[in-house]
Each structure stands twice: as structure tokens, then as C-alpha cells.
Design an enzyme around this catalytic site. Structure first.
Site, PDB file in Angstrom:
ATOM      1  CG  ASP A  30      38.697  14.874  64.436  1.00  0.00           C
ATOM      2  OD1 ASP A  30      38.927  14.647  63.232  1.00  0.00           O
ATOM      3  OD2 ASP A  30      37.990  14.142  65.150  1.00  0.00           O
ATOM      4  CB  THR A  75      38.026  10.175  63.749  1.00  0.00           C
ATOM      5  OG1 THR A  75      37.835  11.378  62.998  1.00  0.00           O
ATOM      6  CG2 THR A  75      38.111  10.508  65.227  1.00  0.00           C
ATOM      7  CG  ASP A  97      31.621   7.787  70.951  1.00  0.00           C
ATOM      8  OD1 ASP A  97      32.345   7.794  69.939  1.00  0.00           O
ATOM      9  OD2 ASP A  97      30.412   7.467  70.909  1.00  0.00           O
ATOM     10  NE  ARG A  98      35.147   8.592  65.226  1.00  0.00           N
ATOM     11  CZ  ARG A  98      34.002   9.211  64.954  1.00  0.00           C
ATOM     12  NH1 ARG A  98      32.908   8.884  65.647  1.00  0.00           N
ATOM     13  NH2 ARG A  98      33.925  10.127  64.008  1.00  0.00           N
ATOM     14  CG  ASP A 128      36.299  15.613  61.764  1.00  0.00           C
ATOM     15  OD1 ASP A 128      37.101  15.445  60.819  1.00  0.00           O
ATOM     16  OD2 ASP A 128      35.266  14.929  61.889  1.00  0.00           O
ATOM     17  CG  HIS A 142      33.568  16.241  57.993  1.00  0.00           C
ATOM     18  ND1 HIS A 142      33.938  15.437  56.939  1.00  0.00           N
ATOM     19  CD2 HIS A 142      34.082  15.650  59.107  1.00  0.00           C
ATOM     20  CE1 HIS A 142      34.642  14.417  57.390  1.00  0.00           C
ATOM     21  NE2 HIS A 142      34.758  14.531  58.703  1.00  0.00           N
ATOM     22  CG  ASP A 155      41.755  12.728  63.864  1.00  0.00           C
ATOM     23  OD1 ASP A 155      42.019  13.810  63.294  1.00  0.00           O
ATOM     24  OD2 ASP A 155      40.592  12.371  64.134  1.00  0.00           O
ATOM     25  CG  HIS A 156      41.639  12.567  59.781  1.00  0.00           C
ATOM     26  ND1 HIS A 156      41.038  13.738  59.376  1.00  0.00           N
ATOM     27  CD2 HIS A 156      40.808  12.019  60.708  1.00  0.00           C
ATOM     28  CE1 HIS A 156      39.893  13.894  60.013  1.00  0.00           C
ATOM     29  NE2 HIS A 156      39.729  12.861  60.849  1.00  0.00           N
ATOM     30  CG  HIS A 164      39.005  12.673  56.812  1.00  0.00           C
ATOM     31  ND1 HIS A 164      38.890  11.486  57.501  1.00  0.00           N
ATOM     32  CD2 HIS A 164      38.112  13.529  57.392  1.00  0.00           C
ATOM     33  CE1 HIS A 164      37.999  11.620  58.463  1.00  0.00           C
ATOM     34  NE2 HIS A 164      37.499  12.845  58.427  1.00  0.00           N
TER      35      HIS A 164
END
Length: 548
Positions: free
Chosen positions: A38, A79, A162-163, A306, A310, A353-354, A489
Site C-alpha cells: 500500500d 486503496t 478490510d478493503r 500506507d 500518510h 495500489d497507488h 494520493h
């Protein structure tokens, strides 16, 4: 006549004497592992290369195939959208995951990508398991593998978020697991998959391995003075943990734990990646992955990168330390795969994912244009436009994710034309400081943009769910939430789209390519390797040069 008979005899003899030997089918991998990191920028591979060991990232680079010019081809780069696009081989146009959270113009409320109140938490008494993949409208490569094997073979998704566990595992997964922080500290799932946790998951939760990771301060893996790839530790561009005076090493995790939502703090430190690795290994053993006559699929996402990114930003010591530690976790995981599954019996890919933008405040300090965007001020600006031209400031229902949703009921009540309202707002908001491009949904429906950033915007636009006006901010623009530090992002600019894609293992060549590829090319490539049908919305292409 004799000549004809002789020729016929030769032909007949040849038919029976030189029947070609049927080639053996290539051995398919027993296990496919998809690894998503991530918020990993491509340049993290090169920036920290001298400090990585030989058995983590460098093992993949030296023994696998690296795509050095791989990009996301849509906006927004978030994400949920990233994980869905990797595994479906398409963009939000088809799979319909248009953000992490988005305004639902039918329900008239903001929704979360995997929330589903039809299902219950399995693993504890909280509500963190009320989830499913039902908002993702297309199949994934993991779904297609299950279908191709008549629902044999296992698919498991794992991530702290979770996602990031649910969307890659697809609709047909045996299970997806994610970490429930706060006061819980458990790996949980949803009743969408299971009615109770398997014994191996209960055993893992009961062991409270997570506690072991929260007993020590977060200190740098190596001497901090050797972290020359990062800016000074004590700077004005980062966010502190709650209860911390400055965002500098060491971070006293045992002391900070209670003020940072207890177990949730592990999400924001490198130990979250280590915990994910531990759980992935337990899943392989507990589910006997790679041991049957069928091909299994394990989707693993490393989420802590991630959270760290951040909070501290691209150029921070914390990000550098996180990736050096992740390199060791990956080395440990790859060695485990060699032992448990067998080298040559598995295929994996690693991507992100980015990516992420440098902290705008830092960019401004070195004279690079950057900006912070206030949605509140922008909403006032838009309302003034509609008040001026249409005598009402109630024509906009929602502004989020750089999209404007019109209040269609109010527009109809005032006997206005929705397309005219949208076009007027679009023409006017381009004058707002920080907005680079604005376009109506109508334009995206009637015009084909074949390249450039408007093509990315179009690839991320879903006619059924997206807004009526879509906006592109100037480069290096974040919301005012980050004005005091940290980064994010979501754009279609290179700093958010350029990510690593590395294939490794069974069926994969060694090498690298500088050709441009897109994130949606992963799923059809893996599908072709496995000789299964592509995901049903796939728009990507097979990356031929990576396959043996």
C-alpha cells in the site's frame, strides 16, 4: 499409376510412422501469491536499493521480471480502487469501485466500499466484520481461478485493512481476513465467508502475537545517520502520534499505545507488516495452501506502509525504515514459501495500489509548486456560481473526491436543465485557484479521450455512480487536512501512478522492461499463465515478455 500408388503408400506410412509426440502441459503453480504494498512508489525500489538485502526485493528483481514503467491508468488512485483494478483487470468504468468512500446519489449518503449490513462479524463481538465485496460488479482473477477449477482450490485474502483483503479475494473466496484494532486486537472475517473462525485463526488470535510487537519503542533498524536517502528526522512536514511532542525517533509505542486507539497503533508502524507476514504464513499452513491437486491463491496486502506514508511523508526517515524492515519481512516470507510450498511450485507478483506525492509543504519549501485545497471554500465558490446564474444556492448536493453531484430534484423543481447547469459550473470552476481541469459527465459520456490525464479521468468515471462534474486539481495538491504535515494520493499524476510490478517464480522469465504497462495488465497476464478465462470485465492485455 505405380507412381501414384507409391506416393500414397509413403503418405500412409508417414501418417502411422511419424505421428507427432504430444508435448506435456507445462506444470502450473500450486500456489499463486499476489502481494500489494500500500502506497509504494516505484522509486522506493531504487532509492533504498543499496540498503536492501539480497533475499527480499532484490531476490525478485534478480530472479523475476520487473516492469520499470508501470502505471495506474485512471483517477482516483485510492486503496480500494487500486486493489479492485489489480485483480479485475479493469478500471472503475466496469468494476464500479470508484473510491474508498463515495457519495451515493441514490441513497443520498456517503458509503464505504465494502460495508454490508447483511453480514455479521465473525471473530469477535464488534461490527468490524459487516463487510462484503458486493459493490464490486465484475469478477477477479481469483474468482476466475475458482470457476475454472469447479470451485476447487482455495482463495484467501489477508490485509490489515478490510478493503485490501476483501476486494482482491473476490466474490468466491473461501475467506478474507483483516485486523480489528482498538480494544480487540483480533484477525476477523465476515459471515459472507464463514460462520466461525477456523481453528488456526483462533489459535493465532489467542496467542496474542500482536502484543509482542507493541512492547518495544520503534527505533530505526540501522544507525539513523546512515539514512541519507531521507530528509532530517526533525522537520516541519510530518504528523506526530497523539501524545508525542515531535514526530521523531524513537517512537515510544508502549507509552503511545493507549492514546492512539490501543491495538490500532500497530497499523501505523512497521510491525503491522510483520504481523501480516506472520498471519500469511499461518494461513498457508492452516489451509494447506499449495498442497492439493489444484492451484490455490493467496492475496496479501501490506497496509502499514500506507499509514506510515500518510503520517510522515515520502521523504521521511520513518518511510525509509519501514521499507528496510519490510524487505526483511519479505525475505523471511519468501524463504518460508521455499520450504513450505517448494521453490518452483509457486508464482507471485508484487505491486502497489497507488503511490504518493511529496508533502506539499516540503515541496513549497524548495520552490516547487504545490497546494492545499479547501472543500469548504470551494463549496462556497460553487454555490455563488449557481446563485449568480440560476438564482439558487441549493443546486449542489455533494462535493467530494473532486466530483460535484447536482441536486437533480431541486433543478427539476426550478425547471432548469441539468446539462446546462453542469456545463455552466464546469466553465466557471476552472477559474478557481487550484483547479487544473473540469469536465462534465456528459462530456465523458460523449467524447473519447485516448491519452493524457483526461483519459485517466474517463477510465475512472462510472456513469451509474460517479458525479455530474469531475475535477482535476493542479499537480501536488492535497486537501487542507494535510496542511500541517503528512501526505496522500489520489491523482492521475506520475507521482501517484508510477508503481512497481514484479513477477516471480513458476512460468516467469528473468529480466526487466522499460515499456509502459498498466496496472490492469496484471490480471490477464496471471490468467494466461494459469490458462483460465480472464475476469469478465477485463480490459488489460497479456504482458507477453514476462512469461516463459
Amino acid at each position: 499409376m505405380k507412381k501414384l500408388i507409391t506416393l500414397a503408400a509413403i503418405a500412409l506410412f508417414g501418417l502411422y510412422s511419424f505421428t507427432p509426440i504430444k508435448k506435456k502441459d507445462p506444470k502450473k503453480p500450486k500456489l499463486v501469491i499476489g502481494i500489494v504494498i500500500d502506497q509504494m512508489r516505484y522509486d522506493y525500489l531504487t532509492r533504498f536499493a543499496s540498503k536492501y538485502g539480497k533475499d527480499g526485493f532484490n531476490r525478485l528483481l534478480n530472479g523475476g521480471f520487473s516492469l520499470e514503467n508501470a502505471h495506474y491508468n485512471y483517477i482516483p488512485t485510492y486503496t480500494a480502487v487500486g486493489h479492485a483494478s489489480i485483480y479485475t483487470g479493469t478500471t472503475p468504468v466496469n468494476h464500479a469501485i470508484i473510491s474508498n468512500n463515495w457519495y451515493d446519489k441514490y441513497l443520498k449518503e456517503t458509503i464505504y466500499c465494502v460495508d454490508d449490513s447483511n453480514y455479521k462479524t465473525v471473530g469477535n463481538d464488534g461490527n468490524g466484520g459487516e463487510k462484503s465485496p458486493q459493490r464490486m460488479l465484475t469478477t477477479t482473477v481469483t474468482d476466475q481461478l475458482r470457476l475454472a477449477q469447479n470451485m476447487n482450490g482455495k482463495t484467501i485474502g489477508i490485509a490489515i485493512k478490510d478493503r485490501s483483503a476483501i476486494l482482491p479475494a473476490g466474490h468466491t473466496a473461501n475467506a478474507a481476513y483483516w485486523f480489528d484494532g482498538g480494544s480487540k486486537g483480533d484477525w476477523i472475517t465476515s459471515s459472507y465467508y464463514l460462520n466461525k473462525l477456523p481453528n488456526w485463526v483462533r489459535k493465532f488470535n489467542n496467542s496474542k502475537i500482536v502484543d509482542n510487537y507493541l512492547t518495544q519503542p520503534w527505533e530505526t533498524l540501522y544507525d539513523i545517520n546512515t539514512y541519507t536517502e531521507s530528509i532530517a528526522d526533525d522537520n516541519n512536514f510530518e504528523m506526530s502520534f497523539k501524545g508525542e511532542e515531535k514526530p521523531i525517533f524513537p517512537h515510544d509505542i508502549p507509552k503511545l499505545k493507549d492514546k492512539n486507539n490501543n491495538y490500532s497503533i500497530i497499523k501505523a508502524i512497521p510491525a503491522g507488516n510483520s504481523l501480516t507476514t506472520d498471519f500469511a504464513k499461518a494461513a498457508i499452513i492452516g489451509e494447506n495452501l499449495g498442497k492439493s491437486d489444484y492451484t490455490d491463491f493467496l492475496a496479501v496486502s501490506y497496509s502499514s506502509t500506507d499509514y506510515v506514508g500518510h503520517q510522515f511523508g515520502v521523504a521521511s526517515k520513518e518511510v525509509e525504515d519501514t521499507y528496510l524492515r519490510l524487505d526483511k519481512d519479505l525475505a523471511d516470507f519468501f524463504q518460508f514459501l521455499d520450504t513450505q510450498v517448494g521453490e518452483g511450485n509457486y508464482t507471485l507478483f508484487l505491486t502497489a495500489d497507488h503511490a504518493a506525492v511529496q508533502v506539499p509543504k516540503y515541496l513549497k519549501s524548495v520552490k516547487i509548486p504545490a497546494n492545499y485545497f479547501s472543500y469548504k471554500k470551494f463549496k462556497e465558490y460553487v454555490n455563488n456560481i449557481t446563485l449568480k446564474y440560476f438564482k439558487s444556492d441549493e443546486l449542489v448536493e455533494n462535493i467530494s473526491n473532486f466530483q460535484i453531484f447536482l441536486n437533480k430534484e431541486k433543478i427539476e423543481e426550478l425547471k432548469l436543465n441539468a446539462n446546462e447547469v453542469a456545463q455552466k459550473i464546469t466553465d466557471q470552476v476552472i477559474n478557481y485557484k487550484g483547479i487544473y481541469k473540469s469536465v462534465t459527465a456528459r462530456t465523458l459520456q460523449t467524447t473519447s479521450f485516448t491519452s493524457g490525464i483526461l483519459n485517466s479521468l474517463q477510465n475512472g468515471y462510472n456513469q451509474k455512480f460517479s458525479g455530474d462534474i469531475l475535477l482535476i486539481p493542479n499537480p501536488s495538491t492535497l486537501s487542507t487536512y494535510y496542511k500541517d504535515g503528512g501526505t496522500s494520493h489520489g491523482s492521475g499524476y506520475s507521482y501517484d501512478t508510477h508503481i512497481p510490478i514484479i513477477f516471480y517464480g513458476n512460468g516467469i522469465k528473468k529480466g526487466a522492461s522499460k515499456k509502459k504497462y498498466e496496472i490492469i495488465d496484471i490480471a490477464p497476464t496471471i490468467s494466461n499463465l494459469l490458462q483460465i478465462e480472464f475476469p469478465n470485465g477485463s480490459t488489460g492485455k497479456i504482458i507477453e515478455e514476462v512469461l516463459n
